[in-house]
Write an enzyme that holds these catalytic residues in place. Structure first.
Site, short mmCIF file in Angstrom:
data_model
loop_
_atom_site.label_atom_id
_atom_site.label_comp_id
_atom_site.label_asym_id
_atom_site.label_seq_id
_atom_site.Cartn_x
_atom_site.Cartn_y
_atom_site.Cartn_z
N LYS A 1 54.87 48.45 -9.91
CA LYS A 1 54.81 50.19 -9.79
C LYS A 1 56.00 51.14 -10.66
O LYS A 1 55.91 52.13 -10.16
CB LYS A 1 54.92 50.38 -7.94
CG LYS A 1 53.66 49.33 -7.72
CD LYS A 1 52.45 49.20 -7.96
CE LYS A 1 51.70 48.48 -7.03
NZ LYS A 1 52.02 46.69 -7.34
N SER B 1 46.11 41.91 -7.65
CA SER B 1 46.60 41.74 -8.26
C SER B 1 46.64 41.37 -9.90
O SER B 1 44.86 41.40 -9.74
CB SER B 1 47.10 40.48 -7.92
OG SER B 1 48.37 40.23 -9.11
#
Length: 557
Positions: A124, A472
């Site tokens: 992120k 993911s």
């Protein structure tokens, strides 16, 4: 007259108190006319992704000074997806993207900085920095901390996904506990972000294509000297960009985002890139929507054989020519725009001029355009009565991307994983994990533990998994995420029942439940909105303001 933004805090008699504070942190008389450049340092020992960043930040700081700027370093947070995966902590992962963006914007604007050099590693960090950079539109550059080198076990390349899959292999009797521990101890050998074409490496590639990091920098290994040299050069280039007034929104054009989408298709990138590109483009004011991904997917083949579904890792891609080599192949095929510019002021056509037209013959990582792994991109946008706003399917490595089967419904990731490890999931099932969306989770957790367990049990080709959560970058198999509208706001995924027949068809871009509109409407009348269990704190706040995933799950619409 000083035209720098920082003159608001450095110039004039009234700013004497401000200058006194700056003198205390190392400014001298001559420094008040230099550009003040923020160094947003994501260094952390929470995760191997970020533990090597401080040396890069210090190298960049030195280079800024040498190039005529004044650096001011500040910290940004990170969380580790790999460590929080499968736990309540994973609800904070996507939230951290917004926290990172907000923190960089806050520090830079509060201190009237003239530019920012952001350094990040874990997933992120990259989109968080890009969102902040797009908001502020001050000269900016990003330094990626670098990819991890592969772990080794008996000559086999390992990544963190190897450990997740080993859990499923153990429960299905394919390996013993000794092998599990060997994988655990050997899959992550040092500093750097997860080594396949997972989310971090995908997003670093996106930033390179957008022109906000240097060519070749997105695939360098974290522990190699060239990464430090790249940090030094990046800082020098940023000072030059401030002098030339090259700003992020000059680079973040619609064509540039189309280029980024083309490249993530070609390299087999993470589903999370869809979410993050939508968020960054939204912040930049660029009209990119989820349908653009499907439009581009139809034209761009997958030409890189990279994990999780392929054979090689990102350091292998770097040795084969990295993102510039991929871009040159796409440019020659007319699949990217050559007139987009980068932070150095060069067009793509210019800075790719000396890159070979063909990939090296002594490698198998990058293929030529006429010999792709897959003729179309691997990230398909599916729509239907389960996802009227769209959903994202990752179909690389899947021999038959079509499945119709009975729904096995779970209201959380934990319940699903428990069932998988109990061997309750059978071939032909469509596993549904709902109430894991941006609002419902909240935080849109990644379902790596369930998907890895399914693959580990040998069901990756035989089971579909759909969710309003995320996946993911390490996930592969027939998986569909980002289903919108999500369950928590009354999307149709909330209305299905155990055993309902669900079709996932990535060929026809379709995801639907075998129910009539009348039956769905009847069930909708009986639906009760889930009670949000988080009453205070950041998850509570996030669930109230976050947008739908089809718009990037942003918090500042």
């Amino acid at each position: 007259m000083n035209k720098l933004r920082s003159s608001a805090i450095t110039q004039g008699v009234q700013r004497s108190p401000n200058r006194s504070m700056l003198r205390a942190v190392g400014f001298n008389d001559e420094d008040f006319n230099k550009p003040i450049i923020g160094v947003a340092n994501g260094y952390s020992t929470i995760t191997p992704c970020n533990m090597g960043l401080n040396k890069l930040a210090l190298k960049a700081e030195e280079s800024i000074k040498r190039s005529g700027g004044m650096p001011q370093m500040f910290g940004t947070i990170t969380v580790s997806d790999g460590i929080s995966m499968g736990t309540e902590g994973m609800k904070y992962s996507l939230v951290s993207r917004e926290v990172i963006a907000d923190s960089i914007e806050t520090a830079c604007n509060a201190q009237s900085m003239d530019g920012v050099l952001a350094i990040g590693g874990c997933d992120k960090n990259m989109p968080g920095a890009m969102i902040a950079i797009a908001r502020m539109n001050i000269p900016s550059i990003f330094i990626y901390g670098g990819t991890i080198k592969p772990g080794k076990l008996h000559g086999e390349d390992l990544t963190v996904v190897s450990a997740f899959e080993a859990v499923g292999q153990l429960t299905s009797g394919k390996i013993n506990e000794e092998r599990l521990i060997q994988v655990e101890k050997n899959c992550i050998p040092g500093a750097g972000s997860c080594g396949g074409m997972f989310t971090a490496n995908t997003m670093s590639a996106v930033i390179e294509v957008l022109g906000l990091s240097l060519p070749h920098s997105s695939t360098m290994a974290a522990e190699d000297l060239e990464k430090e040299l790249s940090a030094d050069k990046s800082a020098e280039i940023l000072v030059s960009a401030i002098e030339k007034d090259i700003r992020p929104l000059d680079l973040m054009t619609k064509k540039a985002f189309e280029n980024a989408i083309s490249v993530i298709m070609a390299i087999g990138g993470s589903t999370n890139a869809v979410l993050h590109i939508l968020a960054i483009a939204n912040t930049a004011g660029i009209d990119i929507n989820i349908n653009d991904f499907e439009r581009i997917r139809q034209k761009v083949p997958v030409i890189c054989d990279l994990k999780p579904s392929g054979k090689y890792v990102t350091v292998d891609l770097h040795k084969a020519g990295g993102i510039p080599q991929v871009m040159k192949i796409l440019l020659n095929a007319g699949l990217i725009h050559g007139d987009c510019k980068n932070i150095e002021g060069k067009t793509i056509s210019e800075y790719l001029q000396n890159i070979p037209d063909k990939p090296p013959t002594n490698q198998n990582v990058i293929r030529d355009i006429d010999n792709p792994l897959y003729k179309k991109g691997h990230l398909a946008i599916l729509k239907g009565n389960l996802a009227s706003e769209g959903s994202v399917a990752k179909i690389s490595g899947v021999k038959n991307p079509v499945l119709t089967g009975p729904a096995k419904i779970f209201e959380s990731e934990e319940d699903c994983l428990k069932s998988i490890l109990n061997n309750d999931i059978k071939a032909g099932d469509v596993v549904v994990i709902r109430n894991e969306g941006p609002v419902g989770g909240p935080g849109m957790r990644e379902m790596l533990a369930p998907t890895s367990a399914i693959v580990g049990q040998g069901l990756g080709e035989k089971v579909a998994l759909i969710t309003d959560g995320r996946f993911s970058g390490g996930t592969y198999g027939l998986v569909v995420g980002h289903i919108a509208p999500e369950a928590a706001v009354g999307g149709n995924i909330a209305l299905i029942k155990q055993g309902d027949l669900i079709t996932v068809d990535a060929v026809k871009q379709l995801i639907e439940v075998d129910l009539s509109d009348e039956e769905l409407e009847k069930r909708k009348k009986d639906w009760v909105k889930p009670i949000q269990k988080y009453k205070r704190g950041i998850l509570s706040k996030y669930s109230r303001i976050v947008s739908t995933s089809s718009l990037g799950a942003v918090t500042d619409l």
